[in-house]
Write a protein that holds these residues in place. Structure first.
Motif, mmCIF file in Angstrom:
data_model
loop_
_atom_site.group_PDB
_atom_site.id
_atom_site.type_symbol
_atom_site.label_atom_id
_atom_site.label_comp_id
_atom_site.label_asym_id
_atom_site.label_seq_id
_atom_site.Cartn_x
_atom_site.Cartn_y
_atom_site.Cartn_z
ATOM 1 N N PRO B 581 -10.911 8.333 5.722
ATOM 2 C CA PRO B 581 -9.726 7.511 5.459
ATOM 3 C C PRO B 581 -9.522 7.273 3.969
ATOM 4 O O PRO B 581 -10.458 7.331 3.178
ATOM 5 N N ALA B 582 -8.292 6.985 3.610
ATOM 6 C CA ALA B 582 -7.967 6.658 2.221
ATOM 7 C C ALA B 582 -8.060 5.149 2.029
ATOM 8 O O ALA B 582 -8.005 4.383 2.985
ATOM 9 N N ARG B 583 -8.254 4.763 0.762
ATOM 10 C CA ARG B 583 -8.257 3.342 0.435
ATOM 11 C C ARG B 583 -6.804 2.918 0.228
ATOM 12 O O ARG B 583 -6.099 3.520 -0.564
ATOM 13 N N GLN B 584 -6.338 1.921 0.921
ATOM 14 C CA GLN B 584 -4.946 1.514 0.704
ATOM 15 C C GLN B 584 -4.809 0.000 0.655
ATOM 16 O O GLN B 584 -5.599 -0.737 1.232
ATOM 17 N N ARG B 585 -3.731 -0.404 -0.076
ATOM 18 C CA ARG B 585 -3.522 -1.832 -0.297
ATOM 19 C C ARG B 585 -2.491 -2.346 0.699
ATOM 20 O O ARG B 585 -1.418 -1.762 0.856
ATOM 21 N N LEU B 586 -2.825 -3.435 1.391
ATOM 22 C CA LEU B 586 -1.876 -4.052 2.319
ATOM 23 C C LEU B 586 -1.002 -5.036 1.537
ATOM 24 O O LEU B 586 -1.377 -5.470 0.451
ATOM 25 N N PRO B 587 0.154 -5.410 2.109
ATOM 26 C CA PRO B 587 1.081 -6.283 1.380
ATOM 27 C C PRO B 587 0.438 -7.592 0.929
ATOM 28 O O PRO B 587 0.783 -8.115 -0.131
ATOM 29 N N ALA B 588 -0.501 -8.122 1.696
ATOM 30 C CA ALA B 588 -1.093 -9.418 1.344
ATOM 31 C C ALA B 588 -2.028 -9.321 0.144
ATOM 32 O O ALA B 588 -2.480 -10.336 -0.375
ATOM 33 N N GLY B 589 -2.331 -8.095 -0.295
ATOM 34 C CA GLY B 589 -3.179 -7.954 -1.471
ATOM 35 C C GLY B 589 -4.585 -7.481 -1.153
ATOM 36 O O GLY B 589 -5.385 -7.246 -2.046
ATOM 37 N N ASN B 590 -4.929 -7.351 0.138
ATOM 38 C CA ASN B 590 -6.262 -6.843 0.465
ATOM 39 C C ASN B 590 -6.238 -5.325 0.560
ATOM 40 O O ASN B 590 -5.256 -4.721 0.981
ATOM 41 N N GLU B 591 -7.361 -4.732 0.142
ATOM 42 C CA GLU B 591 -7.464 -3.284 0.094
ATOM 43 C C GLU B 591 -8.387 -2.856 1.209
ATOM 44 O O GLU B 591 -9.473 -3.436 1.365
ATOM 45 N N ILE B 592 -7.992 -1.882 2.020
ATOM 46 C CA ILE B 592 -8.853 -1.501 3.132
ATOM 47 C C ILE B 592 -9.140 -0.008 3.112
ATOM 48 O O ILE B 592 -8.372 0.782 2.538
ATOM 49 N N LEU B 593 -10.224 0.379 3.757
ATOM 50 C CA LEU B 593 -10.620 1.777 3.875
ATOM 51 C C LEU B 593 -10.292 2.185 5.309
ATOM 52 O O LEU B 593 -11.129 2.076 6.201
ATOM 53 N N CYS B 594 -9.045 2.610 5.544
ATOM 54 C CA CYS B 594 -8.614 2.862 6.916
ATOM 55 C C CYS B 594 -7.440 3.834 6.900
ATOM 56 O O CYS B 594 -6.713 3.934 5.905
ATOM 57 N N HIS B 595 -7.237 4.554 8.009
ATOM 58 C CA HIS B 595 -6.096 5.451 8.113
ATOM 59 C C HIS B 595 -4.817 4.676 8.354
ATOM 60 O O HIS B 595 -3.731 5.184 8.108
ATOM 61 N N PHE B 596 -4.934 3.462 8.895
ATOM 62 C CA PHE B 596 -3.744 2.714 9.300
ATOM 63 C C PHE B 596 -3.451 1.594 8.328
ATOM 64 O O PHE B 596 -4.333 1.117 7.617
#
Lengths: 275, 612, 328
Positions: B581-596
């Protein structure tokens, strides 16, 4: 350890422990001042009887040549205890020192030292001592060195196990993270926490060494005449066994009370590291 | 004292257990214990360490530990007066009418004998059934407790099972004789929170279904709220309060009970975020670390941390959370140089720190201090408190004599301990005092950064809460950066500005605390949060049992795939089992290691992520 | 978990590899031991030829003897020749008896083996019994009495035990001969009578050590949580020790037995000498007195090999008894 703490720990000893402590104290004092109290010169032929019994002028009888057993016992005890203690101290200092080097040094130092010590441990101690004596002889100094050398590996193994264990403890890791050098870690953080088990081990080594030296002297390979340790006394008076002479019974009893005493004391210590 | 139910099945009155102290005088571990229990009910004994909860539980089996002895009172189970029994009759009762589930199943199973041998032993020795009947019954119970492939379990040895499985096996063993009373002694304390929930559910189901009468010992109020009908609160060997579970939780009558509850749920510290300097105090960039030989790509043979990055500003606290084995302690060891990273770098105030201990200057060492979890082993037992604090003062600041003594007095004052404690050895201190000294030693360096590795985990909740307050005060007054490592998400949420979630060495989620009140999270964070028992009756049934995981292709444990794939309830075939999975930033500001990144990451309706 | 027969052979192979590894390590240690023994006895103590001929010898004489004894060759070559000879059963020529060391040893070795075997048969069951009984009675009266008894026996030198035995059984009671000479055509009864005192003296020393270590190995387990669990399952102490504790202390107990039996090697030196028993150990003492190095080296190597073999057996037995290692 402060004097008060020491006395308090004595009070906590079991009966066997107190007996052991009493015996050890008795023999240490004997070794220190005994020869000054000897009623006769050690080597003098003073009794016309041989294997004389208990009497007022010869409290512990006389030996196979008519020498005073008490005087010879006092001097023999000093040889046995002096040799035993100095060899045990040497063995423990060398063993523990090398153990600290191994535990804190590089993997290769540890590997090499441990391999070498394991090899020495695979030679039964009496066999090793016999080979060393055959090669080098048995002067007093050599006997001390040989006995120490024989028991270094045992102390090394125990001290290394302790040090390796302590080395992984958080307080040592914290010291390392603080930036401390290896020498400070070895001497201030690790060593003070090894003292109790090492004292017990020192006692055990002392007993082993006394047994080894007595056995060697008994075989005629240890302390050489005119000097005589307790083992030599048993050997030279062995012919008195037929009549149960004090000359053989008393030195035998002396060795037994010394070694059993130390063992009982160690066994009663709370931190005794058992072999 | 609650009025005794008419059908009291277990009745304890005036129970006293005594032991001989080191000074030779007798003292009571517990005294004046009275309670009753109706058939089919579960009573919880709750209290901190030293409260005597386990002592009482063992007394119900006629057993006392370490030279202690039951010296008064009576215990009735059914129509048997337990304390009047001789040794042989008592033996006939144990493992038969009354059985026991130990705290650590991993230690309480005999490592040298098969599970089946141990499971059927008691019923065979007590001649309740034949070996064949017993084995059949054991297999049935294994299944009932949710263990996979029950028929294959018997011939295996304890080391072939995980902690959670062993705890279930031990419960099955205790139920073999259909006992009148089961004693469960902190049966889930040693487990990770995501494992605990399943074990609790299995226990609860089997106890309800069989109508078992049980005594459940725990220090955790929230766990107890799920399992017990009645709660009995203990403090230092006597009863503080007792009552029905719902009443005790909603309206505790005693101050001590309220303290326990407050400590179990730390209120968030609402410090305002100060102005943030442009250069962070600490920056970790793409660190991979582990043990064993490092290959050409810079990956160690046993990697513990993989590609972890974080930043921490002065005066702020970063919480690092994860289960045992997630690599959170390794992260601290890497930052302070105990374990050089295989790849990546650690920067302090923008300047890279030398990777290992070698090459770091004394100034580097001074600025980064570490406090370990277990103060029992973090302080040298051969030294006094004064010696312990003296060393960093001399080492970093060259302080000696009167100057050092004055600074030590200052430090003791700072950690709220009396100056007289300086001459004590740390073996003479209580757990909380030791942990304070442990913190004082780090403060003695005047550090910029303190790494706190589970500093409250070994402490009772009330004592731990006081340490957390102390940390917050120190940070406010001294402006230190803190990395707070913990397995307890409610603590981390309460005191940290930023949170980093580690799973199998990967930073699966990180972001400001505020983002953790938002709806969307990494599936692991969601599981972690939803597994923490809530302090209310009825949470456990609502939490539901683990849903069936969506099917994916066989190799879910491959290193080049998502680390959480094997346990993920959101995973999708063709995506999650195909690429990392890629590292991506959610709107709330948290960064997750997930495909979704979409609504699939929202929590199930009934569970709230953050109580604030 | 899948296909259990496969897993079994896999586990079996791992176990075999592990045991082979231990055997290999023992062989390496034996070679290192040989190196140490050779270094101490042949390299360090100066020139054997000089010593054999005394101060008055001319350099030519010494050189000749050096060549005859092979001392002019480099050390590693001498070690190789010596070690190779040992493996082939040729331990060189005795300097004193002037006959092959192998022949002398072949004559003595069986005597030592008989003594060791009988002592083992007597000591092991007794020691295990005492150790287990002590542990079962932990801190009880029997335990404390046995503790003092074994503690004292461990601390007594063998020569005292042997001397006392002679005093009591030969001198006072006149039951047994004070010299253990076994006639060639002796019957079993005569053999046992002749060996009674050496065996007793040796067994006492070995037994005390073994019993203490056995007790310690069991006590070490008694505080473990699984023992408390067994108590709380309603099992009797006897059952707990026999079925729960013993399987877990097999390793340490095997180790204790092996270590104590190795003590037999050292003890034999004294006991054989006192009773004039024609075994290997008294032969070694004679070799020391007469500085007969080839004989001494061979004896030392036999003792070391015996020690390593004992340790290896204990090690392998402990591996086989441990389900963690047996059942991966």
């Amino acid at each position: 350890m402060s004097v008060g703490r020491f006395l308090r720990s004595l009070r906590g000893l079991s009966l066997a422990g107190r007996i052991g402590f009493g015996l050890v104290l008795f023999w240490v004092v004997t070794a220190l001042i005994g020869p000054m109290l000897a009623p006769h010169p050690v080597g003098a032929f003073v009794d016309r009887n041989v294997f004389g019994g208990y009497s007022s002028s010869f409290p512990l009888g006389s030996d196979y040549l008519g020498r005073d057993v008490l005087s010879r016992l006092l001097s023999g005890a000093r040889y046995t205890i002096g040799l035993g203690a100095s060899a045990a101290i040497a063995a423990c200092m060398v063993g523990t020192g090398l153990a600290l080097v191994a535990a804190l040094g590089s993997r290769w130092t540890d590997e090499l030292l441990s391999r070498f010590m394991d090899t020495l441990l695979s030679i039964p101690s009496k066999i090793l001592a016999l080979v060393l004596i055959a090669a080098f002889g048995s002067s007093l100094l050599l006997l001390m060195v040989i006995a120490a050398f024989t028991y270094v590996p045992g102390n090394y193994r125990i001290a290394r196990a302790l040090a390796v264990n302590l080395n992984q403890m958080d307080f040592v890791v914290a010291a390392r993270a603080r930036g401390e050098r290896a020498l400070h870690i070895a001497l201030s953080e690790i060593l003070p926490n090894m003292i109790h088990p090492l004292l017990a081990d020192f006692g055990l080594r002392f007993v082993f060494i006394v047994l080894l030296l007595s056995a060697l002297s008994f075989l005629g390979l240890g302390v050489q005449p005119p000097a005589a340790d307790l083992g030599s006394l048993v050997r030279e008076n062995i012919s008195g066994i037929v009549e149960g002479a004090p000359a053989i019974l008393i030195p035998a009893l002396a060795i037994a009370t010394l070694t059993v005493g130390v063992n009982m004391l160690i066994d009663a210590l709370p931190h005794a590291g058992r072999k | 004292m609650a009025p005794a139910p008419a059908t009291s099945y277990v009745a304890v009155s005036g129970l006293r257990v005594s032991a001989r102290g080191p000074d030779g005088t007798d003292f009571d571990i517990v005294r004046d214990i009275d309670f009753t229990l109706a058939r089919g009910e579960v009573l919880a004994l709750i209290g901190e360490s030293g409260s005597g909860k386990t002592t009482i539980a063992l007394a119900l089996l006629g057993h006392a530990r370490n030279g202690a002895a039951i010296t008064g009172g009576s215990i009735r189970v059914g129509d048997v007066d337990l304390l009047s029994l001789g040794a042989t009759d008592m033996r006939a009762l144990r493992g038969n009418r009354i059985s026991y589930v130990a705290q650590s199943a991993a230690a309480a199973f005999n490592p040298a004998r098969t599970i089946m041998d141990q499971a059927v032993e008691a019923v065979c020795v007590h001649r309740l059934m034949s070996r064949a009947e017993a084995e059949a019954k054991a297999i049935g119970l294994f299944g009932e407790l949710g263990l996979p492939r029950p028929e294959n379990i018997g011939r295996k040895y304890p080391h072939q099972f995980s902690g959670g499985q062993l705890q279930r096996l031990m419960a099955a063993m205790a139920l073999m004789s259909d006992p009148d009373l089961v004693i469960l002694d902190e049966p889930t304390t040693a487990l990770d929170v995501t494992t605990q929930i399943g074990v609790l559910q299995a226990f609860r189901n089997v106890v309800r279904r069989r109508g078992t009468t049980a005594i459940y010992v725990s220090h955790d109020l929230a766990v107890v709220a799920q399992m017990a009908d009645h709660i009995l609160v203990l403090q230092q060997g006597h009863i503080v309060e007792t009552g029905a579970t719902a009443r005790m939780i909603e309206a505790p009558a005693q101050e001590y009970t309220r303290t326990l509850m407050a400590a179990a749920h730390p209120a968030p510290a609402m410090a305002e975020r100060g102005p943030v300097a442009s250069v962070p105090l600490l920056e970790v960039r793409g660190v991979t670390a582990g043990y064993g030989r490092i290959d050409a790509a810079g990956t160690p043979a046993t990697p513990v941390l993989r590609d972890v990055s974080l930043t921490l500003h002065r005066g702020q606290t970063l919480g690092v959370i994860g289960e045992s084995g997630s690599g959170k302690s390794t992260l601290a060891r890497t930052i302070c140089g105990l374990l050089p990273p295989a790849r990546g770098e650690v920067l302090l105030d923008g300047a890279p720190l030398p990777p290992g201990l070698k090459g770091r200057s004394r100034e580097n060492f001074r600025r980064v201090q570490i406090a370990f979890q277990n103060a029992d082993v973090a302080l040298n037992p051969a030294q006094s408190v004064r010696q312990i604090l003296n060393r960093p003062l001399a080492f970093y600041h060259g302080l000696r004599g009167a100057a050092a003594a004055a600074r030590i007095a200052e430090l003791l004052d700072l950690i709220q301990l009396p100056a007289s404690i300086g001459d004590k050895r740390c073996t003479e201190l209580s757990g909380g005092q030791k942990q304070r000294v442990n913190l004082a030693r780090t403060l003695a360096a005047n550090p910029d950064l303190i790494l706190c590795d589970e500093v409250t985990s070994a402490l009772d909740t009330v004592v731990g809460a006081a340490i957390l307050d102390l940390l917050a005060d120190l940070q406010r007054d001294l402006g230190i950066g803190i990395i707070f490592i913990s397995h307890d998400i409610s603590t981390v949420r309460a005191i940290c500005d930023d949170i980093l979630v580690l799973y199998h060495g990967h930073a699966v989620e990180q972001g400001p605390r505020d983002a953790f009140t938002q709806a969307r999270h990494h599936p692991y964070t969601r599981l972690l949060v939803s597994s923490v028992p809530e302090l209310r009756v009825g949470w456990l049934p609502e939490a539901g049992s683990a849903p069936a995981l969506p099917p994916v292709s066989a190799s879910v444990d491959a290193a080049e795939l998502c680390p959480f794939l094997s346990r993920c309830d959101t995973r999708e075939a063709g995506l999650c089992d195909a690429s990392f999975p890629a590292r991506q930033r959610l709107p709330a500001g948290n960064e997750i290691l997930c495909h979704f990144a979409d609504q699939r990451l929202a929590p199930p309706a009934h569970s709230q992520i953050c109580a604030t | 978990m899948t296909a259990s027969p496969d897993a079994h052979t896999q586990g079996g192979r791992q176990l075999a590899l592990m045991i082979l590894g231990r055997i290999g390590a023992s062989v390496v240690t034996l070679i290192l031991v040989a190196l140490v023994v050779f270094a101490i006895s042949s390299l360090l103590p100066g020139d054997a030829a000089q010593e054999a001929l005394g101060q008055s010898a001319t350099p030519e004489q010494i050189a000749a003897l050096r060549q005859e004894m092979g001392l002019d060759r480099p050390a590693y070559e001498r070690f190789g020749t010596w070690a190779w000879g040992l493996i082939g059963g040729d331990a060189g020529q005795s300097l004193v008896a002037n006959m092959p060391v192998g022949d002398i040893i072949r004559e003595r070795l069986p005597n030592s083996l008989i003594l060791a075997a009988i002592t083992t048969l007597v000591a092991v069951p007794l020691a295990l019994g005492i150790g287990i009984a002590s542990a079962m009675n932990r801190d009880g009266r029997l335990d404390r009495a046995l503790n003092i008894a074994t503690l004292s026996m461990v601390a007594l030198p063998e020569f005292l035990v042997a001397t006392l035995a002679v005093l009591i059984f030969s001198v006072w009671l006149q039951w047994l001969p004070s010299i253990a000479l076994v006639p060639e055509e002796a019957g079993v009864a005569e053999l046992l009578k002749a060996l009674a005192m050496p065996v007793a003296a040796l067994a006492i020393v070995v037994m005390a050590q073994m019993a203490r270590m056995t007790r310690a190995a069991i006590i070490d387990q008694l505080d473990r949580p699984y023992v408390e669990m067994a108590v709380l399952k309603g099992l009797s102490l006897r059952r707990i020790i026999l079925t729960h504790v013993l399987p877990n202390s097999v390793g340490p107990i095997f180790n204790a037995v092996a270590l104590s039996l190795s003590y037999l090697l050292g003890g034999a030196i004294i006991v054989e000498t006192i009773f004039n028993y024609p075994g290997l150990a008294s032969l070694m003492v004679n070799a020391v007195t007469s500085r007969d190095m080839p004989l001494l080296q061979a004896c030392a190597m036999i003792f070391c090999a015996a020690y390593l073999a004992l340790m290896l057996i204990a090690d392998v037995a402990a591996i086989l008894a441990n389900p963690r290692l047996r059942n991966q």
